[in-house]
Scaffold this motif. Structure first.
Motif, short mmCIF file in Angstrom:
data_model
loop_
_atom_site.label_atom_id
_atom_site.label_comp_id
_atom_site.label_asym_id
_atom_site.label_seq_id
_atom_site.Cartn_x
_atom_site.Cartn_y
_atom_site.Cartn_z
N ASN A 202 0.84 -1.21 0.00
CA ASN A 202 0.00 0.00 0.00
C ASN A 202 0.87 1.25 0.00
OD1 ASN A 202 -1.88 2.04 0.65
ND2 ASN A 202 -3.22 0.49 1.56
N TRP A 203 1.35 1.60 -1.16
CA TRP A 203 2.27 2.74 -1.26
C TRP A 203 1.58 4.07 -0.97
CZ3 TRP A 203 0.77 6.13 -5.00
CH2 TRP A 203 -0.06 5.64 -6.01
N GLY A 204 0.26 4.09 -1.08
CA GLY A 204 -0.47 5.32 -0.74
C GLY A 204 -0.23 5.71 0.71
N ARG A 205 -0.11 4.72 1.58
CA ARG A 205 0.16 5.03 2.99
C ARG A 205 1.56 5.58 3.18
NH1 ARG A 205 -2.85 0.07 6.32
NH2 ARG A 205 -4.88 0.37 5.33
N VAL A 206 2.49 5.16 2.33
CA VAL A 206 3.85 5.71 2.38
C VAL A 206 3.81 7.17 1.94
CG1 VAL A 206 6.22 5.50 1.52
CG2 VAL A 206 4.85 3.43 1.98
N VAL A 207 3.05 7.46 0.90
CA VAL A 207 2.88 8.85 0.46
C VAL A 207 2.33 9.70 1.60
CG1 VAL A 207 1.68 10.42 -1.12
CG2 VAL A 207 2.42 8.16 -1.92
N MET A 208 1.29 9.19 2.25
CA MET A 208 0.69 9.91 3.37
C MET A 208 1.74 10.23 4.42
SD MET A 208 -0.21 9.38 6.70
CE MET A 208 0.05 7.58 6.70
N ALA A 209 2.55 9.23 4.77
CA ALA A 209 3.54 9.43 5.84
C ALA A 209 4.64 10.39 5.41
CB ALA A 209 4.13 8.08 6.26
N VAL A 210 5.02 10.37 4.14
CA VAL A 210 5.97 11.36 3.63
C VAL A 210 5.36 12.75 3.76
CG1 VAL A 210 7.15 12.25 1.56
CG2 VAL A 210 7.08 9.78 2.01
N GLY A 211 4.09 12.87 3.37
CA GLY A 211 3.44 14.18 3.36
C GLY A 211 3.28 14.78 4.73
N LYS A 212 3.05 13.92 5.75
CA LYS A 212 2.79 14.46 7.08
C LYS A 212 4.07 14.80 7.85
CE LYS A 212 2.59 10.43 10.12
NZ LYS A 212 2.06 9.91 11.38
N ALA A 213 5.23 14.43 7.30
CA ALA A 213 6.48 14.62 8.04
C ALA A 213 6.83 16.10 8.19
CB ALA A 213 7.62 13.87 7.36
N GLY A 214 6.26 16.95 7.34
CA GLY A 214 6.52 18.38 7.46
C GLY A 214 7.84 18.79 6.83
N GLU A 215 8.49 17.85 6.16
CA GLU A 215 9.77 18.14 5.51
C GLU A 215 9.56 18.37 4.01
OE1 GLU A 215 12.88 18.35 6.94
OE2 GLU A 215 11.76 18.33 8.82
N PRO A 216 10.51 19.06 3.37
CA PRO A 216 10.35 19.30 1.94
C PRO A 216 10.13 18.00 1.15
CG PRO A 216 12.16 20.62 2.80
CD PRO A 216 11.71 19.71 3.92
N ALA A 217 9.10 18.01 0.31
CA ALA A 217 8.79 16.85 -0.54
C ALA A 217 7.97 17.38 -1.71
CB ALA A 217 8.00 15.79 0.23
#
Lengths: 408, 408
Positions: free
Chosen positions: A322-337
């Motif tokens: 479920n790569w969508g959950r990885v996207v979510m976790a990248v997005g919530k980190a608050g770091e540049p992405a």
């Protein structure tokens, strides 16, 4: 409660003796169990010490004691109590630590500040001084034990004893490093704690040892998470007896400093991974690598955001790519992405690229990878050179059972 | 998958019509299900709009669209798609949002930027434009529906439809506020999303509405957590038609501004709590109040550290008054805290004070409190005047089942 051995457990390795280090174990009966629960390790005069301690704002008295003693940089003994963490116990907790240090100092003829103490187990109950003293007396009387016995004695709810070793050549001499560690996340009815102890016969100045340990920590113990919760008692101590007879390492420019640092970092990484392998309820070890971040620090934060996401951890438990959950976790980190530059792989298979699913990617190798016990997730951000690798485990019914189904 | 209705569910309340707001629902068949999944709400000319959107660095195209349209402060229509979040879909996702806005703009005679769009459901699959357009055509042809139908249609894996209402007197006129919301944490195979929509007949300038919504958000939607994971699509929009005929509220000094703000804040809090009541696997609603912090912000961070701790959440699931886990979560928050001044209560019973267990506290009322569905944890830091209240739910086997046992 008894817990089955983790499916990710490794056999205890053969560990060499470290000259100047003598471990003993004894029964202090901190709980109503029939096992050794006090570890007492003597260290020859001249032993240097370094440590990294929990960043909790509510640390145990043991952590406060060690923090103070570390300033002096020398050690003659280590005591580890299992079954009672002595945390959140006010003055009585502090008194117990002082009593232990005083008793050992009197017995072996050293300063109380040369005695390092760590405890793990139930919190809120002052460590009983009488049991600690009786346990110490038994330990003084006991014959030296094997590393495996010490590793087993510091365990609380760990499901296997954990140790590791490595070597380095320093100034033409081979030095040995040995480590033991305990920890498995948190455990009912109490938080568990990561306690790690490293011993080497190398001659190392305590300031250099501290610097090397701090660096190694950043790439090992600080890169693992089971559930994102931080104990009040986390402690890693490194002791260097100098018995190997090398010219002492004082600075990074010294002969063998690089080799020693690399060996220490390797040992810390081995020990850290053993803790994740015993994560509560863990069925899978997950390695998460983030590359292309704007800095190493940013990569680390994004990787930890993924590693601490219940959504990602349950997906891996469900063997779901479920790569969508990885996207979510990248997005919530608050770091540049940048969403449209993001690429994600499971194992060696790219499943998303340029912010989109890779159309028609071969699901078979992904499914096969996810059925294994060691899972790799790779994230490429495409922004810079920053990179980090962290490790976690999956989140399973076993975790809930351990932490919710049991009452304190 | 079907999920049992949450034990914390509340019945859907009677909600008044809001003059100037006309909801419709239709079947767009975004998934192979036999239910309405497209909500289309028309707003009379002159409607002001405000919004708060996910802080994810990887937002959906809908979020990007709304962020841009909010700058203009006016709205004529809202479309909500359920079953497909359209997130992480690149240019095709953006095209789908533009196509929806263009079709509605042409039909009702407004600018595309007057059309607000939100979507929730599977990610990584571009929203099918043909289904959206056919769904919209059906919605245009449909009779207006009840609020409950709209609230049910925006649901994904929610187990109950969620709505709330309140009133305020502004310049001698009674204005109505109505809100509907969806969200339950995350749901296999996809992350779920919190989407909330608020409608009022009050006349409110969009800039003031934005300011009021942002403040209300800080005390409501920003104070809830189910699992600490943040969706790429979280959206709360507030629409004010002005049909109540009050003198428009433009600034905080205007007549009725305080009353309107209080009503909006109350509504947001009601809606936020409904989301926690539908938290995945939730059996208990947990209210955490932190007082005596050095600032409100510090109190909020400590409260969220407790609310996001798997250790605390599993303890509550196990009906275990494990205050040690609360200490741990306070300590790891990284905010000022003095262990020896910490006091903790469950319900109204103090269990720890001055950094120690309260000796001989009465366990009966604590046990009774923990057996209930609504749990209160209070933490007093004794450092200053900062305070915050946040809400979460317990962490149960139900959460793991929903998120790990199902495959995408």
């Amino acid at each position: 409660m008894s817990t089955d051995r983790s499916p990710l457990a490794l056999p205890f390795p053969a560990l060499p003796a470290i000259a100047g280090v003598t471990p003993h174990v004894a029964r202090a009966h901190y709980k109503s169990w029939d096992r050794c629960d006090l570890t007492f390790i003597t260290l020859d005069p001249g032993t240097a010490v370094a440590g990294v301690l929990t960043q909790s704002k509510c640390p145990s008295p043991e952590v406060e004691w060690c923090r103070k003693a570390l300033v002096l940089g020398q050690a003659r003994a280590l005591v580890v109590n299992a079954g009672n963490s002595n945390a959140f116990t006010g003055n009585r907790g502090r008194a117990a630590v002082e009593a232990i240090a005083a008793r050992i100092a009197g017995r072996i003829g050293c300063s109380p500040s040369d005695v390092f103490v760590a405890s793990t187990g139930v919190i809120g109950v002052p460590l009983p001084i009488d049991k600690a003293e009786a346990g110490l007396d038994a330990a003084f009387a006991a014959a030296p034990c094997r590393w495996e016995d010490a590793a087993a004695t510091i365990m609380t709810t760990d499901t296997f004893a954990k140790g590791a070793t490595t070597q380095a050549v320093v100034g033409g001499r081979t030095v040995n490093l040995v480590g033991i560690i305990k920890g498995s996340g948190m455990i009912a009815p109490d938080m568990a704690t990561m306690l790690g102890f490293i011993f080497t016969d190398a001659a190392v100045d305590s300031a250099f040892l501290q610097s090397a340990l701090a660096h190694a920590n950043n790439r090992s113990f600080s890169c693992i998470t089971v559930d994102g919760d931080t104990s009040t008692s986390d402690t890693v101590l490194a002791f260097a007896t100098g018995a190997a007879g090398n010219a002492p390492i004082v600075s990074a420019e010294d002969d063998g400093a690089d080799a020693f640092f690399a060996a220490l970092a390797d040992l810390c990484r081995q020990l850290a991974l053993l803790v994740v392998r015993d994560g509560e309820g863990a069925q899978k070890l997950i390695e998460i690598t983030v590359e292309g971040a704007t800095s190493d620090r940013s990569a680390h934060r994004i990787a930890m955001s993924i590693a601490n996401s219940p959504l990602v951890k349950t997906a891996i438990a469900g063997e779901d790519a479920n790569w969508g959950r990885v996207v979510m976790a990248v997005g919530k980190a608050g770091e540049p992405a940048e969403r449209d530059q993001l690429a994600i792989r499971f194992g060696t298979t790219q499943v998303a690229r340029d912010g989109l699913a890779v159309e028609g990617y071969d699901e078979a190798p992904v499914a096969a990878h996810l059925k294994g016990h060691e899972i790799e997730i790779g994230v490429e951000l495409g922004l810079g050179e920053g990179r980090a690798t962290v490790w976690t485990c999956d989140l399973t019914h076993g975790y809930i059972s351990i932490n919710a189904d049991y009452r304190s």
